[in-house]
Design a protein around this motif. Structure first.
Motif, short mmCIF file in Angstrom:
data_model
loop_
_atom_site.label_atom_id
_atom_site.label_comp_id
_atom_site.label_asym_id
_atom_site.label_seq_id
_atom_site.Cartn_x
_atom_site.Cartn_y
_atom_site.Cartn_z
N HIS A 17 2.25 3.74 -13.24
CA HIS A 17 2.15 4.40 -11.94
C HIS A 17 3.40 5.26 -11.71
O HIS A 17 4.51 4.89 -12.10
CB HIS A 17 2.04 3.33 -10.85
N PRO A 18 3.24 6.43 -11.07
CA PRO A 18 4.39 7.31 -10.87
C PRO A 18 5.58 6.69 -10.14
O PRO A 18 6.71 7.18 -10.28
CB PRO A 18 3.79 8.46 -10.04
N PRO B 124 17.22 8.46 -18.29
CA PRO B 124 18.51 7.89 -18.67
C PRO B 124 19.46 7.86 -17.48
O PRO B 124 19.30 8.63 -16.52
CB PRO B 124 19.02 8.87 -19.74
N ALA B 125 20.43 6.99 -17.53
CA ALA B 125 21.40 6.87 -16.43
C ALA B 125 22.04 8.22 -16.14
O ALA B 125 22.52 8.91 -17.03
CB ALA B 125 22.47 5.85 -16.80
N GLY B 126 22.02 8.60 -14.87
CA GLY B 126 22.65 9.83 -14.42
C GLY B 126 21.83 11.08 -14.62
O GLY B 126 22.27 12.18 -14.26
N ASP C 253 12.59 4.63 -13.53
CA ASP C 253 13.28 3.50 -14.16
C ASP C 253 12.49 2.79 -15.25
O ASP C 253 13.09 2.12 -16.10
CB ASP C 253 13.69 2.47 -13.10
N ARG C 254 11.16 2.94 -15.29
CA ARG C 254 10.37 2.17 -16.26
C ARG C 254 9.53 3.02 -17.19
O ARG C 254 9.39 2.68 -18.36
CB ARG C 254 9.45 1.16 -15.54
N ALA C 255 8.94 4.08 -16.67
CA ALA C 255 8.03 4.85 -17.52
C ALA C 255 7.87 6.27 -16.99
O ALA C 255 7.30 6.47 -15.92
CB ALA C 255 6.66 4.18 -17.61
N PHE D 222 12.51 4.18 -24.63
CA PHE D 222 13.17 5.09 -25.56
C PHE D 222 14.30 5.93 -24.97
O PHE D 222 15.33 6.11 -25.63
CB PHE D 222 12.13 6.03 -26.17
N PRO D 223 14.17 6.50 -23.76
CA PRO D 223 15.22 7.39 -23.28
C PRO D 223 16.56 6.69 -23.10
O PRO D 223 16.63 5.54 -22.66
CB PRO D 223 14.68 7.89 -21.93
#
Length: 276
Positions: free
Chosen positions: A146-147, A109-111, A152-154, A71-72
């Motif tokens: 997992h942290p 999100p990127a950046g 990048d994923r969750a 989503f982000p």
């Protein structure tokens, strides 16, 4: 009291050796596995109508469709595009009769360095799609990762974080408990107990954590080859009231993905019976 039947489901990520959707189903059926959880790209490759036909013809249970989420995004257009893709995923899950749509929520999100803001985007995204999911009869299963995947994923990394979102959004959303991602959590027992009291456990994914792990994404282990207390975690989950399938999901680029699907399914069945 009669004990509930324990069911093995095969997440088709475990069989990523180049086989077609139909071949993967045949490998499962050959070993008596009648529950699967496909990924959207695998369904797209064969076509949604054909995938649904194969499922129905063989009387398969689809324990989940992987995956929605992500989503982000850096701008409103990106966030809206994610929501629209998730609405399509709901349609696909409904066509397959899936027990749930699994959500891998997405990272920063990127950046961005705003982790709290990313988590709010996740909640907002699920809220936006929730009415459509309810109308379609598709429960949404947030899968905390997992942290190490937070960037990048969750950005949702514990069961408790996922349950906080569930509590805020209401009915129609729950959690997918993947042992690879949550086994380390010092609050695991209480979090699973909380999930049970809230009636939010929608899925249980199993594999193992290898020592050493050579790739944090693509070197998951076969059950029994690592250090996760699979029986202990399952006992917690059943004590919390969930007696649904245990879904084998193994990302293993350099080992299991190089093997014949028949061998992989046979090993999963054997380990399920002896280890899980």
């Amino acid at each position: 009291m009669e004990l509930p039947e324990r069911v093995l489901s095969m997440n088709l990520a475990t069989l990523r050796n180049g086989s077609s959707f139909g071949d993967m189903v045949d490998d499962c059926l050959r070993h008596g596995v009648t529950a699967i959880s496909p990924w959207r790209d695998q369904v797209e490759q064969v076509g949604l109508a054909e995938a649904a036909r194969i499922v129905q013809m063989n009387g398969l249970r689809v324990t989940g469709l992987c995956r929605g989420g992500m989503f982000p995004a850096a701008d409103s257009e990106g966030r809206q595009a994610a929501i629209e893709d998730n609405l399509r995923a709901i349609d696909e899950a409904a066509a397959l009769g899936a027990d749930c749509l699994v959500l891998v929520c997405g990272g920063l999100p990127a950046g961005s360095r705003d982790l709290a803001g990313a988590r709010q985007m996740v909640a907002d995204g699920i809220w936006a799609m929730l009415p459509y999911a309810k109308a379609s009869g598709v429960p949404l299963a947030i899968e905390p990762l997992h942290p190490m995947y937070a960037a990048d994923r969750a950005c949702v990394n514990t069961i408790d974080q996922a349950l906080d979102i569930c509590q805020a959004l209401g009915d129609g959303v729950g959690v997918a408990i993947d042992v690879y991602h949550v086994w380390w959590d010092p609050n695991l027992a209480l979090a699973i107990e909380r999930a049970g009291k809230m009636n939010r456990i929608l899925a249980h994914h199993i594999c193992d954590w290898l020592v050493p792990t050579t790739d944090l994404l693509l070197d998951r282990g076969m059950m029994g080859d690592g250090v996760i207390d699979l029986k202990g975690i399952r006992a917690m989950i059943e004590a919390a009231g969930y007696h649904g399938p245990q879904e084998v999901e193994i990302f293993s680029r350099d080992n299991w993905w190089k093997r014949d699907g028949d061998e992989v399914v046979a090993t999963c069945v054997e380990r399920f019976e002896t280890v899980c």
